[in-house]
Design a protein around this motif. Structure first.
Motif, PDB file in Angstrom:
ATOM      1  N   GLY A 404     -10.887  18.089 -22.365  1.00  0.00           N
ATOM      2  CA  GLY A 404     -11.924  17.318 -21.684  1.00  0.00           C
ATOM      3  C   GLY A 404     -11.368  16.312 -20.694  1.00  0.00           C
ATOM      4  N   TYR A 405     -12.252  15.486 -20.169  1.00  0.00           N
ATOM      5  CA  TYR A 405     -11.851  14.502 -19.169  1.00  0.00           C
ATOM      6  C   TYR A 405     -10.760  13.588 -19.722  1.00  0.00           C
ATOM      7  CZ  TYR A 405     -16.098  15.729 -16.556  1.00  0.00           C
ATOM      8  OH  TYR A 405     -17.068  16.387 -15.860  1.00  0.00           O
ATOM      9  N   PRO A 406      -9.758  13.268 -18.911  1.00  0.00           N
ATOM     10  CA  PRO A 406      -8.705  12.363 -19.385  1.00  0.00           C
ATOM     11  C   PRO A 406      -9.259  10.975 -19.662  1.00  0.00           C
ATOM     12  CG  PRO A 406      -8.497  12.751 -17.021  1.00  0.00           C
ATOM     13  CD  PRO A 406      -9.547  13.693 -17.517  1.00  0.00           C
ATOM     14  N   VAL A 407      -8.609  10.289 -20.563  1.00  0.00           N
ATOM     15  CA  VAL A 407      -8.970   8.914 -20.893  1.00  0.00           C
ATOM     16  C   VAL A 407      -7.859   8.013 -20.386  1.00  0.00           C
ATOM     17  CG1 VAL A 407      -9.427   7.274 -22.745  1.00  0.00           C
ATOM     18  CG2 VAL A 407     -10.284   9.637 -22.914  1.00  0.00           C
ATOM     19  N   MET A 408      -8.229   7.035 -19.561  1.00  0.00           N
ATOM     20  CA  MET A 408      -7.243   6.114 -18.994  1.00  0.00           C
ATOM     21  C   MET A 408      -7.794   4.701 -19.054  1.00  0.00           C
ATOM     22  SD  MET A 408      -6.090   8.132 -15.528  1.00  0.00           S
ATOM     23  CE  MET A 408      -5.365   9.782 -15.593  1.00  0.00           C
ATOM     24  N   ALA A 409      -6.987   3.779 -19.463  1.00  0.00           N
ATOM     25  CA  ALA A 409      -7.387   2.377 -19.447  1.00  0.00           C
ATOM     26  C   ALA A 409      -7.364   1.849 -18.012  1.00  0.00           C
ATOM     27  CB  ALA A 409      -6.440   1.555 -20.317  1.00  0.00           C
ATOM     28  N   GLU A 410      -8.269   0.957 -17.701  1.00  0.00           N
ATOM     29  CA  GLU A 410      -8.282   0.326 -16.378  1.00  0.00           C
ATOM     30  C   GLU A 410      -7.087  -0.606 -16.239  1.00  0.00           C
ATOM     31  OE1 GLU A 410     -10.958  -2.849 -13.792  1.00  0.00           O
ATOM     32  OE2 GLU A 410     -11.961  -1.478 -15.211  1.00  0.00           O
ATOM     33  N   THR A 411      -6.436  -0.540 -15.092  1.00  0.00           N
ATOM     34  CA  THR A 411      -5.323  -1.438 -14.797  1.00  0.00           C
ATOM     35  C   THR A 411      -5.573  -2.113 -13.459  1.00  0.00           C
ATOM     36  OG1 THR A 411      -4.084   0.365 -13.750  1.00  0.00           O
ATOM     37  CG2 THR A 411      -3.664  -0.054 -16.091  1.00  0.00           C
TER      38      THR A 411
END
Length: 433
Positions: A404-411
């Motif tokens: 599924g869609y990648p999960v990335m924290a906001e930076t």
């Protein structure tokens, strides 16, 4: 042929539009093709993307839809959800500098970008639209990135996957502008470079109304001065790449892995041309490497010529093998009218200064440089490259099949102009981004 520089300078003198600096310098170190000297947004204002919101102040959409020459930089990294609303770019002289974003860079989901203008440079962004839970054949049809009647465009070191239409295309009207092929060619996409991108996992039996639609790249009828170079095509059922009638293009040093039903493909379809006289396509296909995979049909040729149109073909040094080591047939023909394929001893169209690499250097080059931010690839690109190396993976119908869609924290990180060479958007200290 239209003198683009004179046209823009005349407009500027009339007070219509500010114009970036023109010159003989390339857009950035390593830029290739007929579009290599586009200024993009050089000399324009810097617009900072400061939010991952899909729209509104500080958003990528606002920056791309703005007027005037502009360099779009990023003070934020992470996922931008377009919520099934593509971004349409209508105003020229634009540089999208994804390399300026803090790690993990910028990824777009649930939508794509349509370029409908000229002098655009797009680098180091990821576009992964996805089926987003849409029902099969429900009509959610989305490209990753497409040019529509655009010119002088470079898309370099970007990553595209999970489109339900094409992942990456150059398109536009077939027959606008007059009665001659030269007039048509001035109104569709032209002077386009697609270089060092990853074009992977077009979704097959997903939400496109036609059903199966895992497609890599479409170069539409009468598009000219198109260079496709150094890209990785992986797990796309068809259009690895498809060139339509009357196209003038060069495809060089691409790595194609696990094509399904079509690898490279040329097709002029009489039903689409109507009463217009057919144009001869002119293709140069040099130094490409093709490797079959688990989804590749057993009798797949390297190049299929389909439809009714004739083709002038310069082909050299294109090793193509099935997964079991068998050589692919070089050319297969599918037509009710046998098209004439004239083999040439030299390229009919070749970008000034461009040199193709020998095919035995292609895999190492593509593995090193293809895709967004190759110094810090995301998990999707890492997986794709691992599958290419290992001869694994397959064509998929839904992004959920591969996590599924990648999960990335906001930076966040401020963009400091003094750290960058603004004409080329490269770091002064030599760091990649």
């Amino acid at each position: 042929m239209i003198d683009r520089r004179r046209l823009m300078l005349t407009a500027a003198a009339a007070g219509a539009v500010p114009v970036p600096a023109f010159g003989s310098a390339t857009a950035f170190p390593g830029a290739m093709g007929w579009a290599a000297s586009t200024p993009g947004g050089r000399g324009g204002r810097i617009i900072r993307v400061t939010t991952l919101a899909g729209e509104g102040p500080g958003s990528l959409r606002a920056a791309l839809e703005a007027e005037g020459p502009r360099i779009v930089v990023f003070e934020v990294g992470g996922i931008i959800d377009l919520q099934r609303r593509d971004i349409r770019v209508s105003n020229p002289f634009l540089t999208i500098a994804g390399q300026t974003a803090p790690e993990p860079g910028i990824s777009l989901i649930r939508g794509g970008i349509s370029l409908r203008t000229h002098d655009v440079i797009a680098r180091h962004i990821r576009i992964r639209p996805g089926v987003d839970g849409a029902a099969p054949k429900s009509g959610w049809e989305v490209d990753g990135l497409t040019t529509s009647g655009a010119h002088d465009v470079i898309v370099d070191q970007c990553s595209f996957s999970w489109a339900t239409d094409e992942n990456l295309s150059a398109s536009g009207p077939r027959f606008e502008g007059g009665a001659t092929a030269e007039q048509w060619r001035q109104h569709t996409s032209r002077r386009i470079t697609f270089s060092r991108n990853i074009v992977s996992e077009g979704l097959s039996n997903a939400s496109h109304a036609k059903g199966e639609h895992s497609k890599g790249t479409l170069i539409h009828d009468n598009a000219t001065q198109v260079l496709i170079v150094g890209n990785l095509y992986a797990h796309d059922h068809e259009r690895n790449q498809l060139f339509k009638g009357g196209v003038h293009a060069v495809s060089a040093n691409n790595l194609i892995y696990n094509p399904g039903n079509r690898c490279m493909h040329y097709a002029l379809n009489a039903s689409e041309w109507g009463d217009h006289p057919w144009e001869v396509g002119q293709l140069s296909i040099v130094g490409n490497v093709t490797r079959g995979g688990p989804s590749t049909r057993a009798d797949l040729p390297f190049l299929i010529v389909e439809g009714q149109g004739d083709l002038d073909l310069y082909a050299l040094d294109n090793p193509a093998r099935h997964a079991d080591g068998r050589a692919m047939q070089e050319i297969g023909v599918i037509s009710d009218r046998e098209p004439k394929i004239r083999r040439l001893n030299a390229s009919p169209h070749w970008p000034a200064g461009f040199e193709a690499r020998p095919s035995d250097q292609v895999e190492a080059w593509v593995f090193s440089e293809a895709g967004a931010r190759p110094w810090a690839r995301d998990v999707v690109d890492q997986r794709i490259l691992r599958e290419v190396r290992n001869g694994t993976g397959r064509i998929i119908d839904d992004e959920a099949e591969v996590g599924g869609y990648p999960v990335m924290a906001e930076t966040q990180r401020p963009f400091v102009e003094a750290d960058w060479d603004l004409p080329t958007l490269t770091r002064k200290d030599g760091a990649p981004g």
